[in-house]
Design a protein around this motif. Structure first.
Motif, mmCIF file in Angstrom:
data_model
loop_
_atom_site.group_PDB
_atom_site.id
_atom_site.type_symbol
_atom_site.label_atom_id
_atom_site.label_comp_id
_atom_site.label_asym_id
_atom_site.label_seq_id
_atom_site.Cartn_x
_atom_site.Cartn_y
_atom_site.Cartn_z
ATOM 1 N N GLY A 188 -80.583 28.885 -31.682
ATOM 2 C CA GLY A 188 -81.035 27.855 -32.602
ATOM 3 C C GLY A 188 -80.950 28.340 -34.032
ATOM 4 N N ARG A 189 -81.368 27.488 -34.924
ATOM 5 C CA ARG A 189 -81.262 27.808 -36.338
ATOM 6 C C ARG A 189 -82.078 29.044 -36.699
ATOM 7 N NH1 ARG A 189 -83.246 23.769 -41.170
ATOM 8 N NH2 ARG A 189 -82.428 24.964 -42.928
ATOM 9 N N PHE A 190 -83.246 29.209 -36.058
ATOM 10 C CA PHE A 190 -84.114 30.344 -36.370
ATOM 11 C C PHE A 190 -84.367 31.169 -35.110
ATOM 12 C CE2 PHE A 190 -85.778 27.141 -39.577
ATOM 13 C CZ PHE A 190 -85.026 27.656 -40.620
ATOM 14 N N GLU A 191 -83.323 31.555 -34.438
ATOM 15 C CA GLU A 191 -83.502 32.366 -33.229
ATOM 16 C C GLU A 191 -84.262 33.646 -33.571
ATOM 17 O OE1 GLU A 191 -80.924 34.143 -29.476
ATOM 18 O OE2 GLU A 191 -79.905 33.300 -31.208
ATOM 19 N N LYS A 192 -85.199 34.014 -32.719
ATOM 20 C CA LYS A 192 -86.087 35.133 -33.008
ATOM 21 C C LYS A 192 -85.416 36.466 -32.654
ATOM 22 C CE LYS A 192 -89.393 32.377 -34.240
ATOM 23 N NZ LYS A 192 -90.579 32.106 -33.442
ATOM 24 N N ILE A 193 -85.557 37.418 -33.548
ATOM 25 C CA ILE A 193 -85.065 38.781 -33.355
ATOM 26 C C ILE A 193 -86.221 39.718 -33.661
ATOM 27 C CG2 ILE A 193 -83.431 40.524 -34.187
ATOM 28 C CD1 ILE A 193 -81.553 38.172 -34.909
ATOM 29 N N LEU A 194 -86.479 40.675 -32.768
ATOM 30 C CA LEU A 194 -87.665 41.514 -32.886
ATOM 31 C C LEU A 194 -87.701 42.261 -34.211
ATOM 32 C CD1 LEU A 194 -90.261 42.565 -31.620
ATOM 33 C CD2 LEU A 194 -88.906 44.267 -30.379
ATOM 34 N N GLU A 195 -86.585 42.804 -34.659
ATOM 35 C CA GLU A 195 -86.582 43.547 -35.917
ATOM 36 C C GLU A 195 -86.909 42.638 -37.097
ATOM 37 O OE1 GLU A 195 -86.961 46.081 -38.666
ATOM 38 O OE2 GLU A 195 -86.731 46.753 -36.584
ATOM 39 N N HIS A 196 -86.494 41.389 -37.030
ATOM 40 C CA HIS A 196 -86.865 40.442 -38.083
ATOM 41 C C HIS A 196 -88.380 40.231 -38.114
ATOM 42 C CE1 HIS A 196 -82.612 38.387 -38.119
ATOM 43 N NE2 HIS A 196 -82.583 39.659 -38.484
ATOM 44 N N ARG A 197 -88.978 40.256 -36.921
ATOM 45 C CA ARG A 197 -90.437 40.120 -36.835
ATOM 46 C C ARG A 197 -91.123 41.289 -37.545
ATOM 47 N NH1 ARG A 197 -92.117 35.092 -35.468
ATOM 48 N NH2 ARG A 197 -93.908 35.060 -34.092
ATOM 49 N N TYR A 198 -90.625 42.477 -37.276
ATOM 50 C CA TYR A 198 -91.207 43.661 -37.920
ATOM 51 C C TYR A 198 -91.019 43.619 -39.437
ATOM 52 C CZ TYR A 198 -91.616 45.795 -33.257
ATOM 53 O OH TYR A 198 -91.943 46.073 -31.952
ATOM 54 N N GLU A 199 -89.871 43.167 -39.887
ATOM 55 C CA GLU A 199 -89.624 43.072 -41.324
ATOM 56 C C GLU A 199 -90.575 42.054 -41.959
ATOM 57 O OE1 GLU A 199 -88.180 43.761 -45.101
ATOM 58 O OE2 GLU A 199 -87.979 44.944 -43.259
ATOM 59 N N ALA A 200 -90.825 40.945 -41.268
ATOM 60 C CA ALA A 200 -91.766 39.949 -41.781
ATOM 61 C C ALA A 200 -93.170 40.541 -41.891
ATOM 62 C CB ALA A 200 -91.771 38.713 -40.889
ATOM 63 N N LEU A 201 -93.564 41.345 -40.923
ATOM 64 C CA LEU A 201 -94.887 41.982 -40.975
ATOM 65 C C LEU A 201 -94.971 42.968 -42.144
ATOM 66 C CD1 LEU A 201 -95.308 42.443 -37.133
ATOM 67 C CD2 LEU A 201 -96.909 41.196 -38.593
ATOM 68 N N ARG A 202 -93.886 43.679 -42.395
ATOM 69 C CA ARG A 202 -93.870 44.575 -43.556
ATOM 70 C C ARG A 202 -93.954 43.781 -44.856
ATOM 71 N NH1 ARG A 202 -90.261 47.532 -40.022
ATOM 72 N NH2 ARG A 202 -88.429 46.429 -40.837
ATOM 73 N N ASN A 203 -93.283 42.646 -44.913
ATOM 74 C CA ASN A 203 -93.338 41.804 -46.109
ATOM 75 C C ASN A 203 -94.744 41.243 -46.338
ATOM 76 O OD1 ASN A 203 -90.694 42.098 -46.990
ATOM 77 N ND2 ASN A 203 -89.934 40.356 -45.815
ATOM 78 N N LEU A 204 -95.434 40.934 -45.268
ATOM 79 C CA LEU A 204 -96.815 40.455 -45.408
ATOM 80 C C LEU A 204 -97.702 41.522 -46.043
ATOM 81 C CD1 LEU A 204 -97.144 38.602 -42.005
ATOM 82 C CD2 LEU A 204 -97.402 37.551 -44.263
ATOM 83 N N ARG A 205 -97.504 42.765 -45.656
ATOM 84 C CA ARG A 205 -98.258 43.858 -46.260
ATOM 85 C C ARG A 205 -97.913 43.964 -47.749
ATOM 86 N NH1 ARG A 205 -100.262 47.858 -43.522
ATOM 87 N NH2 ARG A 205 -101.464 46.174 -42.620
ATOM 88 N N ARG A 206 -96.626 43.849 -48.075
ATOM 89 C CA ARG A 206 -96.202 43.904 -49.481
ATOM 90 C C ARG A 206 -96.815 42.765 -50.296
ATOM 91 N NH1 ARG A 206 -90.784 44.459 -46.912
ATOM 92 N NH2 ARG A 206 -90.308 46.699 -46.798
ATOM 93 N N ALA A 207 -97.002 41.613 -49.677
ATOM 94 C CA ALA A 207 -97.538 40.445 -50.381
ATOM 95 C C ALA A 207 -99.055 40.455 -50.487
ATOM 96 C CB ALA A 207 -97.077 39.168 -49.685
ATOM 97 N N GLY A 208 -99.706 41.472 -49.906
ATOM 98 C CA GLY A 208 -101.147 41.631 -50.090
ATOM 99 C C GLY A 208 -102.030 41.084 -48.996
ATOM 100 N N TYR A 209 -101.456 40.668 -47.886
ATOM 101 C CA TYR A 209 -102.257 40.112 -46.788
ATOM 102 C C TYR A 209 -102.893 41.207 -45.938
ATOM 103 C CZ TYR A 209 -99.847 35.594 -47.482
ATOM 104 O OH TYR A 209 -99.351 34.422 -47.992
ATOM 105 N N GLN A 210 -104.035 40.880 -45.342
ATOM 106 C CA GLN A 210 -104.498 41.631 -44.188
ATOM 107 C C GLN A 210 -103.586 41.208 -43.046
ATOM 108 O OE1 GLN A 210 -108.827 41.179 -43.627
ATOM 109 N NE2 GLN A 210 -108.953 40.634 -45.786
ATOM 110 N N VAL A 211 -102.939 42.169 -42.410
ATOM 111 C CA VAL A 211 -101.853 41.860 -41.484
ATOM 112 C C VAL A 211 -102.358 41.859 -40.045
ATOM 113 C CG1 VAL A 211 -99.605 42.596 -40.619
ATOM 114 C CG2 VAL A 211 -100.127 42.769 -43.065
ATOM 115 N N GLY A 212 -102.103 40.751 -39.364
ATOM 116 C CA GLY A 212 -102.488 40.629 -37.965
ATOM 117 C C GLY A 212 -101.276 40.402 -37.078
ATOM 118 N N THR A 213 -101.347 40.927 -35.879
ATOM 119 C CA THR A 213 -100.306 40.690 -34.895
ATOM 120 C C THR A 213 -100.937 40.688 -33.510
ATOM 121 O OG1 THR A 213 -98.052 41.302 -34.248
ATOM 122 C CG2 THR A 213 -99.621 43.117 -34.585
ATOM 123 N N GLY A 214 -100.117 40.595 -32.480
ATOM 124 C CA GLY A 214 -100.673 40.552 -31.136
ATOM 125 C C GLY A 214 -99.596 40.248 -30.117
ATOM 126 N N VAL A 215 -100.006 40.205 -28.857
ATOM 127 C CA VAL A 215 -99.060 40.028 -27.756
ATOM 128 C C VAL A 215 -99.670 39.123 -26.695
ATOM 129 C CG1 VAL A 215 -97.978 42.285 -28.091
ATOM 130 C CG2 VAL A 215 -99.962 42.088 -26.560
#
Length: 375
Positions: A188-215
């Motif tokens: 699909g247009r936004f097919e999920k890739i695990l490394e992209h997920r990790y990069e997004a989490l790193r970007n959230l830290r850069r943007a000043g968020y308290q970063v949450g994740t889970g499984v």
């Protein structure tokens, strides 16, 4: 096992083998010891409070096709909706009036400018209209709106207007690349890739968020080794908060033929995962998932007893809740916002905890890293 278990439970740092041992506990007495240790450590490190996050399910329109999800793009049976801006702000005002301290804004995943600007505008209004003597910086906000660019994360962070209560939950669902691909393998247009997920989490830290994740816990094909690696991934990401729950099938998804675990062992595995994550991560916020109540009427009570310190009462208008079914038989769709806050109070009282009213309840892990006062 008992003597070895007691030794493991009192250790400050657990080995991989010890984590797998705790995750795999089934003997009732052993499970009780794990629960008691996790509860005691939560009290010691996090205090007696359980914090509220009023959940607002803003929209079930989604561009993604995740195979496990009931609101996936390809599900043609769900009635799609997006709440009106005034309705969303009204939900936030209700949360502020009831002493929640924080809200969680959740929706299907979109990346178009119209949607991004809509969320930005809503966040500005929520901040402006919930600032009060009780909440001098307005409500704390947890966003759960999927993968976005760093620029979008920064726009939303600025709009929230409350850097001390700024959070984002972006679950990885599994750190096992094979499992992750199996969950998100529809093109699909936004097919999920695990490394992209990790990069997004790193970007959230850069943007000043308290970063949450889970499984998800109990996925088809998932092993205890996978769950151990998930916990190690939480550590690697230096996560501030964890949101996770049992895997429950959805008729609107694409995985029903693969089945799910029986409820009783699945619930115990979920409790083991929560408790072990608390022992390893120590001072992070952990939410008790609504999905636990879908397995057992006292599931969220069990979550708090095993180390959770956040509850998320659903304050979405009742008319749309049945259209936001990420999994089947979701608990809490039949009761209104007023009943939900009473329910949360009862849940917290049953566990010997207290509600942290009018508190942002930020992750102490983040508080210590940021060098700010607990809020």
């Amino acid at each position: 096992m008992t003597q070895d278990l007691e030794r493991i439970l009192m250790k400050n740092d657990l080995s991989d083998e010890e984590i797998v041992t705790l995750l795999g506990l089934t003997d009732p007495e052993d499970c009780r010891k794990l629960q008691e240790r996790a509860y005691a450590l939560t009290t010691e490190r996090m205090g007696p409070n359980v914090y509220l996050r009023g959940l607002i399910e803003v929209s079930n329109i989604c561009t993604a096709n995740c195979r496990y999800c009931g609101i996936r793009k390809s599900n043609q049976t769900v009635t799609r909706y997006t709440l009106d801006e005034d309705v969303i702000v009204g939900c936030a005002l209700h949360a502020a009036e009831k002493g929640y301290g924080s809200i969680a804004v959740q929706a299907g995943e979109r990346r178009d400018e119209k949607w991004i600007a809509f969320i930005e505008r809503v966040l500005r209004r929520i901040h402006a209209e919930t600032t009060s003597d009780a909440l001098p910086n307005g409500l704390g906000v947890t966003l759960s709106l999927g993968e976005q660019t760093l620029e979008v994360y920064e726009r939303w962070a600025e709009a929230c207007g409350n850097p001390g209560g700024l959070r984002y939950l972006l679950r990885i669902e599994s750190s096992n690349p094979t499992l992750f691909h199996a969950l998100h393998s529809t093109p699909g247009r936004f097919e999920k890739i695990l490394e992209h997920r990790y990069e997004a989490l790193r970007n959230l830290r850069r943007a000043g968020y308290q970063v949450g994740t889970g499984v998800m816990i109990g996925l088809p094909g998932q092993t205890l080794e996978d769950l151990k690696n998930d916990i190690r991934t939480f550590q690697m990401l230096d996560a501030d908060m964890i949101g996770m729950g049992p895997y429950i099938t959805s008729l609107g998804a694409d995985m029903t033929s693969e089945g799910m675990m029986q409820k009783t062992p699945l619930l115990q595995l979920a409790f083991n995962m929560i408790a072990t994550t608390r022992l390893v991560m120590k001072d992070v916020n952990i939410a008790t998932a609504t999905a636990l109540d879908t397995l057992d009427p006292n599931g969220r009570v069990g979550g708090i007893l095993h180390g959770c310190n956040v509850v998320m009462p659903n304050i979405t208008p009742q008319a749309t809740r049945k259209s936001y079914q990420l999994y089947d038989n979701k608990a809490g769709t039949e009761v209104g916002a007023e009943s939900n806050i009473l329910m949360e109070r009862k849940i917290v009282e049953m566990t010997g905890r207290t509600l942290g009213l009018n508190r942002l309840g930020s992750s102490l892990h983040w508080v210590r890293r940021a060098g700010v006062a607990p809020n």
